[in-house]
Design an enzyme around this catalytic site. Structure first.
Site: not given
Length: 150
Positions: A115, A135
């Site tokens: 991430d 995401d």
């Protein structure tokens, strides 16, 4: 339409993979870089669980669940190709699938999901959440798929 959706899946997967590789190679852990005048923050984070690091202690289960759901979405996408119309569902599934492929690939290959983005806001709870392009694609794809489902 079909070719466009397949291209979208590939663009999400390979685009996010490219960004993740650059972040892994060029961004030290703990470092933060402002983007768009501080509205977005670039930082490297290894998510060893699912959303918001849930299930960190059960990584094998999370990876298996991720793979299973990705396969199910792929089957739904292929089935949707045989039906005329319902572009919203097909685009939603393509977004979902591109994001799912990317994050599942990370879970299986790296044993964590890379991430790299956060919102540069004052509220520290939201500022601490780190996500990736996949995401967003998963979130938007799920909403479009729900809206497009007959």
């Amino acid at each position: 339409m079909t070719a466009g959706c397949i291209l979208l899946i590939f663009l999400i997967f390979f685009g996010d993979l490219w960004i993740k590789e650059r972040v892994e190679r060029e961004m030290p852990m703990g470092q933060e870089k402002e983007l768009l005048g501080g509205r977005l923050l670039l930082r490297r984070h290894h998510n060893r669980g699912a959303m918001l690091n849930l299930g960190q202690g059960r990584r094998s289960f999370v990876a298996a669940l991720s793979l299973t759901l990705t396969v199910l979405i792929a089957v739904l996408f292929v089935v949707s190709l045989g039906h005329r119309g319902n572009r919203l569902l097909r685009v939603g599934l393509a977004l979902l699938l591109g994001g799912a492929f990317s994050n599942t690939y990370d879970r299986l290959k790296r044993k964590y999901v890379v991430d790299y983005l956060s919102f540069g806001v004052r509220w520290k709870g939201l500022r601490r959440i780190v996500f990736n392009v996949s995401d967003f694609c998963i979130l938007i794809g799920a909403m479009l798929s729900a809206l497009g489902a007959d």
